[in-house]
Design a protein around this motif. Structure first.
Motif, PDB file in Angstrom:
ATOM      1  N   ALA A 131      52.439 108.754 117.816  1.00 11.80           N
ATOM      2  CA  ALA A 131      52.609 108.253 119.247  1.00 11.80           C
ATOM      3  C   ALA A 131      52.103 106.587 119.241  1.00 11.80           C
ATOM      4  O   ALA A 131      51.387 106.252 118.401  1.00 11.80           O
ATOM      5  N   TYR A 132      52.923 105.884 120.125  1.00  9.29           N
ATOM      6  CA  TYR A 132      52.615 104.639 120.351  1.00  9.29           C
ATOM      7  C   TYR A 132      52.903 104.115 121.583  1.00  9.29           C
ATOM      8  O   TYR A 132      53.637 104.782 122.212  1.00  9.29           O
ATOM      9  N   VAL A 133      52.296 102.863 121.933  1.00  2.00           N
ATOM     10  CA  VAL A 133      52.839 102.248 123.153  1.00  2.00           C
ATOM     11  C   VAL A 133      53.654 101.273 122.649  1.00  2.00           C
ATOM     12  O   VAL A 133      53.548 100.471 121.606  1.00  2.00           O
ATOM     13  N   ILE A 178      55.087 104.791 126.692  1.00  2.00           N
ATOM     14  CA  ILE A 178      54.472 105.494 125.710  1.00  2.00           C
ATOM     15  C   ILE A 178      55.287 106.542 124.868  1.00  2.00           C
ATOM     16  O   ILE A 178      56.055 107.257 125.598  1.00  2.00           O
ATOM     17  N   GLU A 211      46.772 106.647 123.986  1.00  2.00           N
ATOM     18  CA  GLU A 211      47.860 105.693 124.358  1.00  2.00           C
ATOM     19  C   GLU A 211      47.715 105.144 125.651  1.00  2.00           C
ATOM     20  O   GLU A 211      48.259 103.963 125.878  1.00  2.00           O
ATOM     21  N   HIS A 230      45.589 102.172 125.485  1.00  2.00           N
ATOM     22  CA  HIS A 230      46.339 100.775 125.022  1.00  2.00           C
ATOM     23  C   HIS A 230      46.799 100.107 126.204  1.00  2.00           C
ATOM     24  O   HIS A 230      46.927  98.971 126.271  1.00  2.00           O
ATOM     25  N   TYR A 231      47.754 100.960 126.991  1.00  2.00           N
ATOM     26  CA  TYR A 231      48.474 100.642 128.025  1.00  2.00           C
ATOM     27  C   TYR A 231      47.827 100.086 128.961  1.00  2.00           C
ATOM     28  O   TYR A 231      48.208  99.206 129.447  1.00  2.00           O
ATOM     29  N   GLU A 235      41.491  99.936 118.985  1.00  2.00           N
ATOM     30  CA  GLU A 235      41.598 101.488 118.764  1.00  2.00           C
ATOM     31  C   GLU A 235      40.182 102.159 119.313  1.00  2.00           C
ATOM     32  O   GLU A 235      40.465 103.219 119.830  1.00  2.00           O
TER      33      GLU A 235
END
Ligand SMILES: [Zn+2]
Length: 185
Positions: A13-15, A24, A46, A49-50, A125
């Motif tokens: 998973a990532y942004v 996302i 995620e 991060h967003y 992170e």
């Protein structure tokens, strides 16, 4: 959702994106393989991060890093060219014979910047992990998720210290499990 199961069993998973294109991405393997509480733990991370705009931090530090490299390179180049000219390897600054020296310098810079770039990455992170625990309250699911990462990807939960300081983009799996299990609301 990203359809990656045909290529890999890796859970990911990532942004991605900046501004209105931010999103996302969860791959389909993640949605199929993980129980709901672990999916929520991933989404919480995620979201961290967003919400904290880590994409912008990455963008700004990449620009600053590239600027620093060009500044340093412009200062080192005359010395290097001078040295190579005295040895008769190159005749002037734009001589193509100097290309290997330029490539070597760029490679050296890339290798040397890893500890700095990854220190920032591990910090972000960790912040995303903190955000996830604060919003989802899923400490146990988070710990189990990390155990799953270690098992699925055969990742070393406790890699050698120097290797981790140089190349570790995330806190170690061991650190992330410890952090999740010591989480108090
Ligand atoms: Zn992350």
């Amino acid at each position: 959702m990203e359809d990656t199961s045909r290529r890999t069993a890796h859970v990911n998973a990532y942004v991605i994106g900046l501004g209105v294109s931010r999103r996302i991405v969860l791959n389909d393997t993640l949605l199929k393989e993980l129980p709901n509480d672990q999916i929520l733990a991933v989404v919480g991370h995620e979201m961290g991060h967003y919400m904290e705009g880590h994409m912008w931090v990455n963008l700004v530090s990449s620009i600053l890093g590239a600027g620093f490299f060009l500044w340093l390179f412009a200062r080192l180049l005359p010395f290097q060219v001078d040295r190579l000219r005295r040895r008769g390897v190159v005749s002037h600054t734009t001589d193509i014979a100097g290309l290997p020296m330029i490539l070597l310098t760029v490679t050296l810079f890339i290798v040397l910047q890893y500890p700095v770039v990854n220190l920032e990455s591990r910090y972000l992170e960790h912040r995303a992990d903190t955000f996830a625990l604060r919003t989802t309250h899923l400490a146990e699911a988070t710990a189990r998720l990390q155990v799953g990462f270690a098992e699925r990807d055969f990742a070393d939960p406790n890699p050698p210290r120097l290797l981790h300081l140089w190349f570790g983009t995330h806190p170690t799996i061991h650190e992330r499990i410890e952090f999740a299990l010591s989480w108090r609301e």
